[in-house]
Design a protein around this motif. Structure first.
Motif, PDB file in Angstrom:
ATOM      1  N   ARG A  70       0.865   4.564  21.491  1.00 39.16           N
ATOM      2  CA  ARG A  70       1.888   4.276  21.787  1.00 39.16           C
ATOM      3  C   ARG A  70       2.976   4.666  20.610  1.00 39.16           C
ATOM      4  N   GLY A  71       4.218   5.451  20.949  1.00 41.26           N
ATOM      5  CA  GLY A  71       4.821   5.589  20.194  1.00 41.26           C
ATOM      6  C   GLY A  71       6.529   4.100  19.865  1.00 41.26           C
ATOM      7  N   TYR A  72       6.595   3.579  18.518  1.00 43.61           N
ATOM      8  CA  TYR A  72       6.956   2.957  18.552  1.00 43.61           C
ATOM      9  C   TYR A  72       8.640   3.601  17.998  1.00 43.61           C
ATOM     10  N   ASN A  73       9.526   2.045  18.332  1.00 46.31           N
ATOM     11  CA  ASN A  73      11.031   2.896  18.091  1.00 46.31           C
ATOM     12  C   ASN A  73      11.352   2.104  16.571  1.00 46.31           C
ATOM     13  N   ALA A  74      12.278   2.402  16.358  1.00 44.17           N
ATOM     14  CA  ALA A  74      12.988   1.885  14.536  1.00 44.17           C
ATOM     15  C   ALA A  74      12.533   0.282  14.837  1.00 44.17           C
ATOM     16  N   ASP A  75      13.500  -0.168  15.854  1.00 39.31           N
ATOM     17  CA  ASP A  75      12.886  -1.217  15.883  1.00 39.31           C
ATOM     18  C   ASP A  75      11.494  -2.194  16.867  1.00 39.31           C
ATOM     19  N   GLY A  76      11.210  -1.901  16.782  1.00 39.83           N
ATOM     20  CA  GLY A  76       9.356  -2.218  16.184  1.00 39.83           C
ATOM     21  C   GLY A  76       9.082  -2.409  18.094  1.00 39.83           C
TER      22      GLY A  76
END
Length: 191
Positions: free
Chosen positions: A85-91
């Motif tokens: 899973r790759g998470y963006n800066a906003d979660g």
């Protein structure tokens, strides 16, 4: 003539019994043991991992993610499963993939991968420091090279076209942050 007529059913039964025995599948124990032994080479992947990742999007735009991986054996060690899973800066989740790694004594390692609405079976080769797996993509091949040393999982994705230098489009550097009972935990009990 009567003796010949009486022997025909016996010959047919004997022939059918022989064919039935020839079609009996072999005992799977030896094959399963070979698969389990081969999959032990992936034990370094077991556990939970986290770290930075950078992907190149449309137009060369850089996408930065916090990448996580959880990995472990399944089917008593015959398979190895991995969820990334790759998470963006906003979660929010910017990328999610699932892979099933298996070993066929006649063909070697392969990964069944599910990501970005696509699925496929891809060859995987183990190296002294990790693994390489490839995906055919038209005139190119997407090559992922994993290096694992000292609790660090480094992976680079490159687009490879014959006669041209490889073009990197993905890189992650993860640190092992702990053990995990996933995916074998939570099995349903017989009663």
């Amino acid at each position: 003539m009567r003796l010949f007529s009486a022997l025909i059913p016996i010959v047919i039964l004997t022939t059918c019994a022989g064919v039935g025995q020839a079609q009996t599948p072999p005992d799977p124990a030896a094959r399963i043991a070979e698969q389990k032994a081969a999959m032990k080479a992936l034990a370094w992947m077991d556990g939970v991992w986290r770290g930075p990742a950078v992907a190149t999007g449309a137009g060369g735009r850089k996408i930065e993610l916090t990448q996580t991986e959880r990995s472990g054996p399944l089917l008593d060690g015959v398979l190895h499963v991995v969820e990334g899973r790759g998470y963006n800066a906003d979660g929010t989740t910017g990328f999610n993939a699932f892979g099933v790694i298996s070993y066929d004594p006649a063909k070697g390692y392969s990964m069944r991968s599910y990501a970005m609405g696509q699925a496929g079976d891809f060859p995987m080769t183990l190296t002294p420091t990790g693994a390489v797996w490839t995906i055919p993509a038209g005139p190119a091949t997407l090559r992922y090279t994993i290096t694992a040393q000292n609790g660090v999982w480094h992976e680079v994705g490159e687009r490879v076209v014959e006669g041209q230098p490889p073009t990197p489009f993905f890189e992650m550097t993860l640190k092992r942050i702990g053990d995990s009972a996933w995916p074998s935990a939570g099995a349903i009990a017989p009663s």
